[in-house]
Design a protein around this motif. Structure first.
Motif, PDB file in Angstrom:
ATOM      1  N   TRP A 525     -45.996  -0.372 -59.105  1.00  0.00           N
ATOM      2  CA  TRP A 525     -45.861  -0.214 -57.653  1.00  0.00           C
ATOM      3  C   TRP A 525     -45.025   1.018 -57.312  1.00  0.00           C
ATOM      4  CZ3 TRP A 525     -44.521  -5.962 -56.042  1.00  0.00           C
ATOM      5  CH2 TRP A 525     -45.684  -6.739 -56.134  1.00  0.00           C
ATOM      6  N   LYS A 526     -43.965   1.248 -58.075  1.00  0.00           N
ATOM      7  CA  LYS A 526     -43.122   2.423 -57.823  1.00  0.00           C
ATOM      8  C   LYS A 526     -43.922   3.711 -58.008  1.00  0.00           C
ATOM      9  CE  LYS A 526     -38.885   0.075 -59.342  1.00  0.00           C
ATOM     10  NZ  LYS A 526     -37.820   0.036 -60.369  1.00  0.00           N
ATOM     11  N   ILE A 527     -44.759   3.717 -59.042  1.00  0.00           N
ATOM     12  CA  ILE A 527     -45.599   4.900 -59.284  1.00  0.00           C
ATOM     13  C   ILE A 527     -46.586   5.094 -58.147  1.00  0.00           C
ATOM     14  CG2 ILE A 527     -47.345   5.898 -60.812  1.00  0.00           C
ATOM     15  CD1 ILE A 527     -45.951   4.427 -63.127  1.00  0.00           C
ATOM     16  N   LEU A 528     -47.187   4.007 -57.689  1.00  0.00           N
ATOM     17  CA  LEU A 528     -48.149   4.099 -56.591  1.00  0.00           C
ATOM     18  C   LEU A 528     -47.476   4.574 -55.309  1.00  0.00           C
ATOM     19  CD1 LEU A 528     -50.255   0.853 -57.174  1.00  0.00           C
ATOM     20  CD2 LEU A 528     -50.892   3.213 -57.710  1.00  0.00           C
ATOM     21  N   ASP A 529     -46.266   4.098 -55.051  1.00  0.00           N
ATOM     22  CA  ASP A 529     -45.538   4.560 -53.867  1.00  0.00           C
ATOM     23  C   ASP A 529     -45.288   6.066 -53.937  1.00  0.00           C
ATOM     24  OD1 ASP A 529     -45.479   2.009 -52.831  1.00  0.00           O
ATOM     25  OD2 ASP A 529     -43.487   1.549 -53.616  1.00  0.00           O
ATOM     26  N   SER A 530     -44.975   6.552 -55.118  1.00  0.00           N
ATOM     27  CA  SER A 530     -44.729   7.993 -55.262  1.00  0.00           C
ATOM     28  C   SER A 530     -45.999   8.803 -55.063  1.00  0.00           C
ATOM     29  CB  SER A 530     -44.128   8.294 -56.645  1.00  0.00           C
ATOM     30  OG  SER A 530     -45.092   8.112 -57.674  1.00  0.00           O
ATOM     31  N   ARG A 531     -47.155   8.173 -55.273  1.00  0.00           N
ATOM     32  CA  ARG A 531     -48.445   8.852 -55.092  1.00  0.00           C
ATOM     33  C   ARG A 531     -48.988   8.677 -53.675  1.00  0.00           C
ATOM     34  NH1 ARG A 531     -52.580   6.899 -59.408  1.00  0.00           N
ATOM     35  NH2 ARG A 531     -53.641   8.828 -58.826  1.00  0.00           N
ATOM     36  N   ARG A 532     -48.222   8.043 -52.793  1.00  0.00           N
ATOM     37  CA  ARG A 532     -48.612   7.813 -51.395  1.00  0.00           C
ATOM     38  C   ARG A 532     -49.828   6.894 -51.295  1.00  0.00           C
ATOM     39  NH1 ARG A 532     -50.320  12.876 -48.872  1.00  0.00           N
ATOM     40  NH2 ARG A 532     -51.237  13.259 -50.908  1.00  0.00           N
ATOM     41  N   ALA A 533     -49.984   6.013 -52.264  1.00  0.00           N
ATOM     42  CA  ALA A 533     -51.111   5.095 -52.272  1.00  0.00           C
ATOM     43  C   ALA A 533     -50.843   3.912 -51.357  1.00  0.00           C
ATOM     44  CB  ALA A 533     -51.376   4.604 -53.690  1.00  0.00           C
ATOM     45  N   GLU A 534     -51.908   3.373 -50.788  1.00  0.00           N
ATOM     46  CA  GLU A 534     -51.850   2.091 -50.094  1.00  0.00           C
ATOM     47  C   GLU A 534     -52.481   1.052 -51.022  1.00  0.00           C
ATOM     48  OE1 GLU A 534     -50.536   1.100 -47.330  1.00  0.00           O
ATOM     49  OE2 GLU A 534     -50.067   2.967 -46.264  1.00  0.00           O
ATOM     50  N   TYR A 535     -51.856  -0.097 -51.083  1.00  0.00           N
ATOM     51  CA  TYR A 535     -52.389  -1.156 -51.942  1.00  0.00           C
ATOM     52  C   TYR A 535     -51.949  -2.510 -51.390  1.00  0.00           C
ATOM     53  CZ  TYR A 535     -47.618  -0.663 -53.792  1.00  0.00           C
ATOM     54  OH  TYR A 535     -46.243  -0.556 -53.909  1.00  0.00           O
ATOM     55  N   PRO A 536     -52.821  -3.489 -51.466  1.00  0.00           N
ATOM     56  CA  PRO A 536     -54.195  -3.426 -51.983  1.00  0.00           C
ATOM     57  C   PRO A 536     -55.117  -2.678 -51.025  1.00  0.00           C
ATOM     58  CG  PRO A 536     -53.803  -5.563 -51.008  1.00  0.00           C
ATOM     59  CD  PRO A 536     -52.492  -4.842 -50.969  1.00  0.00           C
ATOM     60  N   ALA A 537     -56.198  -2.175 -51.578  1.00  0.00           N
ATOM     61  CA  ALA A 537     -57.141  -1.406 -50.769  1.00  0.00           C
ATOM     62  C   ALA A 537     -58.221  -2.283 -50.160  1.00  0.00           C
ATOM     63  CB  ALA A 537     -57.786  -0.320 -51.627  1.00  0.00           C
ATOM     64  N   GLU A 538     -58.709  -3.270 -50.916  1.00  0.00           N
ATOM     65  CA  GLU A 538     -59.816  -4.066 -50.379  1.00  0.00           C
ATOM     66  C   GLU A 538     -59.826  -5.514 -50.838  1.00  0.00           C
ATOM     67  OE1 GLU A 538     -63.259  -1.818 -51.435  1.00  0.00           O
ATOM     68  OE2 GLU A 538     -63.216  -2.401 -53.533  1.00  0.00           O
ATOM     69  N   HIS A 539     -58.901  -5.921 -51.678  1.00  0.00           N
ATOM     70  CA  HIS A 539     -58.862  -7.323 -52.104  1.00  0.00           C
ATOM     71  C   HIS A 539     -57.850  -8.139 -51.313  1.00  0.00           C
ATOM     72  CE1 HIS A 539     -60.601  -6.072 -56.251  1.00  0.00           C
ATOM     73  NE2 HIS A 539     -61.543  -6.270 -55.352  1.00  0.00           N
ATOM     74  N   ASN A 540     -57.133  -7.516 -50.442  1.00  0.00           N
ATOM     75  CA  ASN A 540     -56.112  -8.105 -49.582  1.00  0.00           C
ATOM     76  C   ASN A 540     -54.920  -8.608 -50.381  1.00  0.00           C
ATOM     77  OD1 ASN A 540     -54.866  -8.684 -47.146  1.00  0.00           O
ATOM     78  ND2 ASN A 540     -56.752  -9.430 -46.246  1.00  0.00           N
ATOM     79  N   VAL A 541     -53.858  -8.921 -49.637  1.00  0.00           N
ATOM     80  CA  VAL A 541     -52.571  -9.195 -50.271  1.00  0.00           C
ATOM     81  C   VAL A 541     -52.580 -10.487 -51.067  1.00  0.00           C
ATOM     82  CG1 VAL A 541     -51.189  -7.856 -48.667  1.00  0.00           C
ATOM     83  CG2 VAL A 541     -51.766 -10.216 -48.090  1.00  0.00           C
ATOM     84  N   GLY A 542     -53.346 -11.491 -50.616  1.00  0.00           N
ATOM     85  CA  GLY A 542     -53.322 -12.768 -51.302  1.00  0.00           C
ATOM     86  C   GLY A 542     -51.901 -13.272 -51.462  1.00  0.00           C
ATOM     87  N   HIS A 543     -51.620 -13.819 -52.634  1.00  0.00           N
ATOM     88  CA  HIS A 543     -50.260 -14.238 -52.953  1.00  0.00           C
ATOM     89  C   HIS A 543     -49.632 -13.324 -54.002  1.00  0.00           C
ATOM     90  CE1 HIS A 543     -50.321 -17.851 -50.528  1.00  0.00           C
ATOM     91  NE2 HIS A 543     -51.520 -18.129 -51.010  1.00  0.00           N
ATOM     92  N   LEU A 544     -50.247 -12.158 -54.214  1.00  0.00           N
ATOM     93  CA  LEU A 544     -49.719 -11.207 -55.195  1.00  0.00           C
ATOM     94  C   LEU A 544     -48.880 -10.114 -54.539  1.00  0.00           C
ATOM     95  CD1 LEU A 544     -52.681 -10.609 -57.683  1.00  0.00           C
ATOM     96  CD2 LEU A 544     -50.551 -11.819 -58.124  1.00  0.00           C
ATOM     97  N   TYR A 545     -49.378  -9.547 -53.444  1.00  0.00           N
ATOM     98  CA  TYR A 545     -48.750  -8.397 -52.811  1.00  0.00           C
ATOM     99  C   TYR A 545     -47.915  -8.826 -51.601  1.00  0.00           C
ATOM    100  CZ  TYR A 545     -52.380  -5.790 -55.377  1.00  0.00           C
ATOM    101  OH  TYR A 545     -53.202  -5.272 -56.340  1.00  0.00           O
ATOM    102  N   TYR A 546     -47.005  -7.955 -51.212  1.00  0.00           N
ATOM    103  CA  TYR A 546     -46.190  -8.175 -50.016  1.00  0.00           C
ATOM    104  C   TYR A 546     -46.909  -7.575 -48.805  1.00  0.00           C
ATOM    105  CZ  TYR A 546     -42.300  -9.789 -52.863  1.00  0.00           C
ATOM    106  OH  TYR A 546     -41.509 -10.519 -53.725  1.00  0.00           O
ATOM    107  N   ALA A 547     -47.115  -8.390 -47.793  1.00  0.00           N
ATOM    108  CA  ALA A 547     -47.756  -7.905 -46.569  1.00  0.00           C
ATOM    109  C   ALA A 547     -46.817  -6.962 -45.833  1.00  0.00           C
ATOM    110  CB  ALA A 547     -48.128  -9.077 -45.676  1.00  0.00           C
TER     111      ALA A 547
END
Length: 578
Positions: A525-547
């Motif tokens: 996640w830290k690497i993705l933040d440094s790359r200006r990525a948004e995630y998740p892109a299409e699977h939605n947050v579910g119970h894995l990601y922070y909304a």
């Protein structure tokens, strides 16, 4: 994430005991469609890849009126409600998540309601909760139309509602993510009152149950079907949006505030009952080009040139890394063969049979984990090689693969452009035969299942599967991930694939035994933040990601009592968002 309780939210308590609730539910839908035993409810309580938890009942309504009455009973009993369609999501967003809720859970499965009504000559459809992309595609084909998404869905058997509720993406570049502003849904307000919201843009007289009966039966007066220019039944401007290659934001991602509208992006925070969607003309003349390169920047140049200069956008442009090619070739082979020989129509039944078999096997502790996956893998292994030889040749020569499908006038544009830049020092291309093109795309869409199968077959030897789907800014040039050695050493397999022209990538990792997946994911996640990525892109947050805040605000407005699918995106699991 703890969210301050809304002061308007009233503690209504329960006016029904569990016995009274279950008896009422059986009266509404029939005893056969109220499942209560752990073995009977397991395939509804356990996610496709992630998520599991208890539920006092799984209810399977056979009509919209039954679904409405089910919700009213659950509201009276003060139960959590998790609406569920095909349960093919990979972030656990349509199943319970552990046992840390403050109320008991009822899962409402809509899959008995596989009903679709074409309207306006097939240019639009009204879909009910159990409608699948397979059914919709089959229904529209004789009309010369097709849905927003076709078999490109990464989860075979996916529902129409799942795409809308999650703002899921789509492989078809012209159409963007699944989206509509024309829906019919039920919500629960601050006081606990169940209300029906009809924003289908179709005027129907009568009370709630009369409206639901009319929608179920497709009794729509053509004169009552409105075409409000302020409300759209698809993401009508996506073609212009994706062409903006210098924009510093992604083309699409789940939490994009521009695409959070009532049921769209709701992640089950309302009980969705019907959606009105645009359909699209089938491309009758297409050509597929298979491009290979050992230089990622070569593919970047192709993407930017086509988006900025071509008069015709590609229909699809799918990326596959060599390692993903190998995983799909071996571990997605049974999915490929099932579609090739049996067709898509039988796949939902096959997946349902697999779910029932897995639930049966788990009752016997002496049986190995993932027995159905092991059996299917063994059967697939006896079949000969299933891909065209030119695909195998490009796999050996090139690390990066791009499958480009063009239609009509775009075919000549692509032929002229690609023949002018290839062969190069690092890459080449060929124009596929019809058989090669179909199999190339089918192979691409076997990748996701291949990762899951690899994890199942090698379960004793690996820690598990870490799956990310990311959206990079449209102006990002360096799209191919380069992980530090500290992470690479913990990975057994890396699987990269995605929707290349949207810069949406699926990045899946089989983690070596002995390492903690959650810790590795946080590093990523830290690497993705440094790359200006948004995630998740299409699977939605579910119970894995922070909304993110915009998504949490959307959820709270839809569901002020936090009755529906609480805890999604690591939000509060408690009543009234306490």
């Amino acid at each position: 994430m703890n969210v301050r309780s809304d002061f308007r939210c009233q503690d209504v308590g329960s006016s029904l005991s569990n016995d009274q609730l279950l008896a009422g539910l059986r009266d509404v839908v029939g005893a056969a469609h109220v499942l209560t035993s752990p073995s009977a409810t397991q395939r509804y309580r356990k996610g496709f890849r992630f998520g599991n938890g208890p539920a006092i009942a799984v209810v399977r309504p056979g009509s919209l009126v039954e679904m409405w009455r089910t919700l009213k009973l659950c509201a009276r009993a003060n139960k959590i409600v998790i609406p569920q369609a095909a349960n093919t999501g990979i972030t656990g967003g349509s199943t319970p998540d552990g046992d840390t809720y403050d109320r008991e859970i009822v899962i409402i499965s809509g899959m008995r309601l596989d009903v679709i009504h074409p309207i306006q000559g097939g240019e639009q459809v009204v879909c009910l909760p159990g409608s699948t992309l397979f059914h919709l595609e089959r229904l529209l084909k004789p009309l010369g139309r097709e849905p927003h998404s076709v078999i490109g869905s990464s989860c075979i058997g996916a529902s129409v509602f799942g795409g809308i509720c999650n703002n899921s993406g789509g492989a078809l570049i012209h159409r963007g993510p699944a989206f509509t502003q024309t829906t019919l849904y039920a919500r629960i307000d601050e006081t606990g009152r169940v209300e029906l919201v009809n924003h289908l843009g179709i005027s129907i007289a009568g009370d709630e149950e009369a409206i639901l009966e009319a929608v179920q039966a497709g009794r729509f007066d053509p004169a009552a079907i409105e075409n409000d220019p302020a409300r759209h039944s698809s993401d009508h401007d996506y073609q212009n949006h994706v062409r903006q290659i210098e924009a510093d934001t992604p083309a699409r991602f789940n939490a994009d505030p521009k695409r959070l509208f009532e049921a769209s992006g709701s992640a089950g925070k309302v009980l969705l009952l019907a959606v009105r969607l645009d359909t699209f003309p089938i491309e009758t003349e297409t050509a597929t080009f298979y491009i290979g390169s050992n230089d990622p920047s070569e593919l970047t140049a192709i993407r930017r040139h086509i988006l900025s200069t071509f008069a015709s956008l590609p229909i699809e442009g799918e990326y596959v890394h060599r390692e993903a090619f190998d995983v799909a070739e071996k571990y997605g082979k049974d999915t490929f063969l099932a579609i090739q020989y049996l067709g898509t129509d039988r796949l939902p039944m096959m997946f349902a049979m697999k779910g029932r078999f897995d639930a049966f096997c788990e009752r016997f502790k002496f049986l190995p984990h993932d027995l159905s996956d092991r059996i299917m893998q063994a059967i697939a292994s006896v079949f000969p090689k299933h891909l065209p030889q030119r695909l195998y040749n490009y796999r050996d020569r090139f690390e990066h693969h791009l499958i480009l499908r063009m239609g009509r006038a775009g075919i000549d544009e692509a032929r002229k452009y690609l023949s002018g830049i290839f062969p190069s020092a690092q890459g080449n291309y060929f124009e596929c035969t019809k058989d090669e093109g179909e199999k190339a795309f089918l192979h691409r869409f076997a990748v996701a299942g291949g990762s899951n199968r690899y994890r199942a077959v090698h379960r004793p030897d690996v820690a598990g599967l870490l799956a990310l789907d990311i959206a990079l800014p449209r102006n990002e040039m360096d799209w191919f991930e380069k992980l530090p050695k500290s992470i690479l050493d913990k990975l057994d397999v890396k699987v990269y694939y995605g929707h290349f022209f949207c810069q949406v990538f699926h990045q899946e990792y089989i983690v070596k035994k002995g390492y903690i997946i959650d810790e590795i994911e946080r590093e990523m996640w830290k690497i993705l933040d440094s790359r200006r990525a948004e995630y998740p892109a299409e699977h939605n947050v579910g119970h894995l990601y922070y909304a993110k805040p915009a998504l949490v605000d959307h959820y709270r407005k839809l569901d002020p009592r936090n009755t529906f699918n609480p805890g999604i995106g690591h939000t509060s699991k408690c009543a009234c968002w306490r």
